[in-house]
Design a protein around this motif. Structure first.
Motif, PDB file in Angstrom:
ATOM      1  N   SER A 111       0.851  -1.191   0.000  1.00 18.18           N
ATOM      2  CA  SER A 111       0.000   0.000   0.000  1.00 18.18           C
ATOM      3  C   SER A 111       0.881   1.233   0.000  1.00 18.18           C
ATOM      4  O   SER A 111       1.671   1.425   0.928  1.00 18.18           O
ATOM      5  CB  SER A 111      -0.913   0.014   1.237  1.00 18.18           C
ATOM      6  N   GLY A 112       0.757   2.055  -1.040  1.00 19.95           N
ATOM      7  CA  GLY A 112       1.561   3.269  -1.105  1.00 19.95           C
ATOM      8  C   GLY A 112       1.353   4.152   0.117  1.00 19.95           C
ATOM      9  O   GLY A 112       2.298   4.600   0.761  1.00 19.95           O
ATOM     10  N   SER A 113       0.090   4.379   0.461  1.00 19.78           N
ATOM     11  CA  SER A 113      -0.232   5.236   1.618  1.00 19.78           C
ATOM     12  C   SER A 113      -0.060   4.501   2.932  1.00 19.78           C
ATOM     13  O   SER A 113       0.174   5.114   3.975  1.00 19.78           O
ATOM     14  CB  SER A 113      -1.674   5.733   1.509  1.00 19.78           C
ATOM     15  N   GLY A 114      -0.232   3.178   2.893  1.00 14.32           N
ATOM     16  CA  GLY A 114      -0.209   2.388   4.122  1.00 14.32           C
ATOM     17  C   GLY A 114      -1.504   2.452   4.899  1.00 14.32           C
ATOM     18  O   GLY A 114      -1.582   1.921   6.014  1.00 14.32           O
ATOM     19  N   ASN A 115      -2.543   3.042   4.313  1.00 11.39           N
ATOM     20  CA  ASN A 115      -3.791   3.253   5.055  1.00 11.39           C
ATOM     21  C   ASN A 115      -5.032   2.662   4.395  1.00 11.39           C
ATOM     22  O   ASN A 115      -6.141   2.882   4.888  1.00 11.39           O
ATOM     23  CB  ASN A 115      -4.013   4.753   5.274  1.00 11.39           C
ATOM     24  N   SER A 116      -4.888   1.936   3.302  1.00 11.87           N
ATOM     25  CA  SER A 116      -6.057   1.371   2.622  1.00 11.87           C
ATOM     26  C   SER A 116      -6.783   0.407   3.558  1.00 11.87           C
ATOM     27  O   SER A 116      -6.184  -0.521   4.103  1.00 11.87           O
ATOM     28  CB  SER A 116      -5.627   0.634   1.354  1.00 11.87           C
ATOM     29  N   LYS A 117      -8.080   0.620   3.729  1.00  7.96           N
ATOM     30  CA  LYS A 117      -8.839  -0.143   4.724  1.00  7.96           C
ATOM     31  C   LYS A 117      -8.822  -1.642   4.444  1.00  7.96           C
ATOM     32  O   LYS A 117      -8.711  -2.462   5.371  1.00  7.96           O
ATOM     33  CB  LYS A 117     -10.285   0.379   4.771  1.00  7.96           C
ATOM     34  N   ASN A 118      -8.955  -2.022   3.172  1.00 10.48           N
ATOM     35  CA  ASN A 118      -8.971  -3.458   2.888  1.00 10.48           C
ATOM     36  C   ASN A 118      -7.619  -4.113   3.173  1.00 10.48           C
ATOM     37  O   ASN A 118      -7.555  -5.271   3.579  1.00 10.48           O
ATOM     38  CB  ASN A 118      -9.438  -3.739   1.451  1.00 10.48           C
ATOM     39  N   ILE A 119      -6.538  -3.366   2.992  1.00 12.12           N
ATOM     40  CA  ILE A 119      -5.205  -3.874   3.325  1.00 12.12           C
ATOM     41  C   ILE A 119      -5.069  -4.017   4.840  1.00 12.12           C
ATOM     42  O   ILE A 119      -4.628  -5.061   5.343  1.00 12.12           O
ATOM     43  CB  ILE A 119      -4.111  -2.909   2.805  1.00 12.12           C
ATOM     44  N   ILE A 120      -5.464  -2.988   5.582  1.00  5.41           N
ATOM     45  CA  ILE A 120      -5.349  -3.001   7.039  1.00  5.41           C
ATOM     46  C   ILE A 120      -6.193  -4.122   7.643  1.00  5.41           C
ATOM     47  O   ILE A 120      -5.741  -4.834   8.556  1.00  5.41           O
ATOM     48  CB  ILE A 120      -5.754  -1.630   7.629  1.00  5.41           C
ATOM     49  N   ASN A 121      -7.412  -4.317   7.136  1.00  8.53           N
ATOM     50  CA  ASN A 121      -8.268  -5.394   7.652  1.00  8.53           C
ATOM     51  C   ASN A 121      -7.616  -6.760   7.481  1.00  8.53           C
ATOM     52  O   ASN A 121      -7.654  -7.598   8.391  1.00  8.53           O
ATOM     53  CB  ASN A 121      -9.625  -5.372   6.950  1.00  8.53           C
ATOM     54  N   ALA A 122      -7.027  -6.989   6.308  1.00 15.77           N
ATOM     55  CA  ALA A 122      -6.386  -8.283   6.050  1.00 15.77           C
ATOM     56  C   ALA A 122      -5.158  -8.471   6.936  1.00 15.77           C
ATOM     57  O   ALA A 122      -4.911  -9.569   7.449  1.00 15.77           O
ATOM     58  CB  ALA A 122      -6.008  -8.391   4.573  1.00 15.77           C
ATOM     59  N   VAL A 123      -4.396  -7.409   7.119  1.00 15.62           N
ATOM     60  CA  VAL A 123      -3.198  -7.483   7.967  1.00 15.62           C
ATOM     61  C   VAL A 123      -3.592  -7.744   9.419  1.00 15.62           C
ATOM     62  O   VAL A 123      -2.973  -8.575  10.112  1.00 15.62           O
ATOM     63  CB  VAL A 123      -2.357  -6.196   7.833  1.00 15.62           C
ATOM     64  N   GLU A 124      -4.634  -7.073   9.893  1.00 15.25           N
ATOM     65  CA  GLU A 124      -5.113  -7.310  11.258  1.00 15.25           C
ATOM     66  C   GLU A 124      -5.504  -8.773  11.440  1.00 15.25           C
ATOM     67  O   GLU A 124      -5.192  -9.387  12.468  1.00 15.25           O
ATOM     68  CB  GLU A 124      -6.316  -6.406  11.565  1.00 15.25           C
ATOM     69  N   TYR A 125      -6.179  -9.334  10.431  1.00  9.83           N
ATOM     70  CA  TYR A 125      -6.595 -10.735  10.526  1.00  9.83           C
ATOM     71  C   TYR A 125      -5.379 -11.654  10.553  1.00  9.83           C
ATOM     72  O   TYR A 125      -5.296 -12.560  11.389  1.00  9.83           O
ATOM     73  CB  TYR A 125      -7.515 -11.113   9.361  1.00  9.83           C
ATOM     74  N   ALA A 126      -4.432 -11.424   9.647  1.00 11.91           N
ATOM     75  CA  ALA A 126      -3.230 -12.267   9.602  1.00 11.91           C
ATOM     76  C   ALA A 126      -2.471 -12.206  10.922  1.00 11.91           C
ATOM     77  O   ALA A 126      -2.016 -13.232  11.440  1.00 11.91           O
ATOM     78  CB  ALA A 126      -2.337 -11.835   8.447  1.00 11.91           C
ATOM     79  N   LYS A 127      -2.333 -11.002  11.476  1.00 14.59           N
ATOM     80  CA  LYS A 127      -1.633 -10.847  12.749  1.00 14.59           C
ATOM     81  C   LYS A 127      -2.385 -11.569  13.874  1.00 14.59           C
ATOM     82  O   LYS A 127      -1.764 -12.167  14.760  1.00 14.59           O
ATOM     83  CB  LYS A 127      -1.487  -9.362  13.093  1.00 14.59           C
ATOM     84  N   SER A 128      -3.712 -11.535  13.848  1.00 17.01           N
ATOM     85  CA  SER A 128      -4.511 -12.214  14.873  1.00 17.01           C
ATOM     86  C   SER A 128      -4.339 -13.724  14.808  1.00 17.01           C
ATOM     87  O   SER A 128      -4.564 -14.428  15.796  1.00 17.01           O
ATOM     88  CB  SER A 128      -5.994 -11.849  14.739  1.00 17.01           C
TER      89      SER A 128
END
Length: 198
Positions: free
Chosen positions: A118-135
């Motif tokens: 993610s260029g901005s690092g803030n795309s919601k769909n990217i953040i949601n997937a990362v949160e899930y992977a980390k969980s």
């Protein structure tokens, strides 16, 4: 006729200046995370939006075909933005912010690796997937630009491009791909492309 030469020089100078600021230790860490997933026969999930989706597809191609072709044991890359029907179904029926998390749910396994772009690092769909992977306890490589946004703070390994330009950011994201490809060609395949003859 417009003389673009100085602007061309300025763009190239910005690329060089930014490349010289990259965190070499972080790139080395990312290479070792990829190597660990490879040796342990784990899946490597990669995804991004817009231009970053093309970068994610390019990564999958370069690892699943490029590096893997000379190898008996293949890399296991899976690009989550390549199946348009799945993306559109999830976006339409559930929401665009879930297009990547949905595909990881009940599929990502122990030791699998996630690469989020993610260029901005803030795309919601990217953040949601990362949160899930980390969980789920999975390691995440975040590839970002600008100030890195939320992704830079959340990921385990940060490949950050410190520049306020989406074009230069995306250029260097592709350099990460080809740099990694070059390293693995050399160390896994015994091929040194830096010494290729024309």
């Amino acid at each position: 006729m417009i003389d673009f030469q100085q602007d061309i020089r300025d763009y190239i100078a910005c690329e060089i200046e930014t490349i010289n600021k990259l965190d070499i230790a972080a790139i080395n860490e990312a290479l070792n995370a990829l190597l660990e997933a490879y040796h342990n026969r784990k899946w490597i999930y990669i995804f991004g939006n817009g231009g970053s989706s093309s970068t994610a597809s390019h990564f999958e191609n370069d690892f699943n075909k490029g590096i893997s072709e000379p190898l008996k044991t293949k890399f296991r890359f899976r690009c989550l933005n390549d199946n348009v029907a799945t993306l559109m179904a999830v976006a339409n029926d559930i929401g665009f912010e879930e297009v990547f998390r949905y595909q990881l749910t009940d599929r990502i396994g122990p030791g699998d690796l996630v690469i989020a772009i993610s260029g901005s690092g803030n795309s919601k769909n990217i953040i949601n997937a990362v949160e899930y992977a980390k969980s789920c306890g999975n390691k995440v490589i975040g590839i970002t630009g600008f100030d890195g946004g939320k992704l830079k703070q959340m990921c385990d390994i940060s490949l950050h491009v410190p520049v306020n330009s989406m074009q230069v950011t995306e250029d260097i994201h592709m350099i990460f791909d080809h740099l990694m490809m070059s390293m693995f060609y050399k160390y896994l395949c015994g091929i040194n492309h830096l010494q290729e003859k024309p």
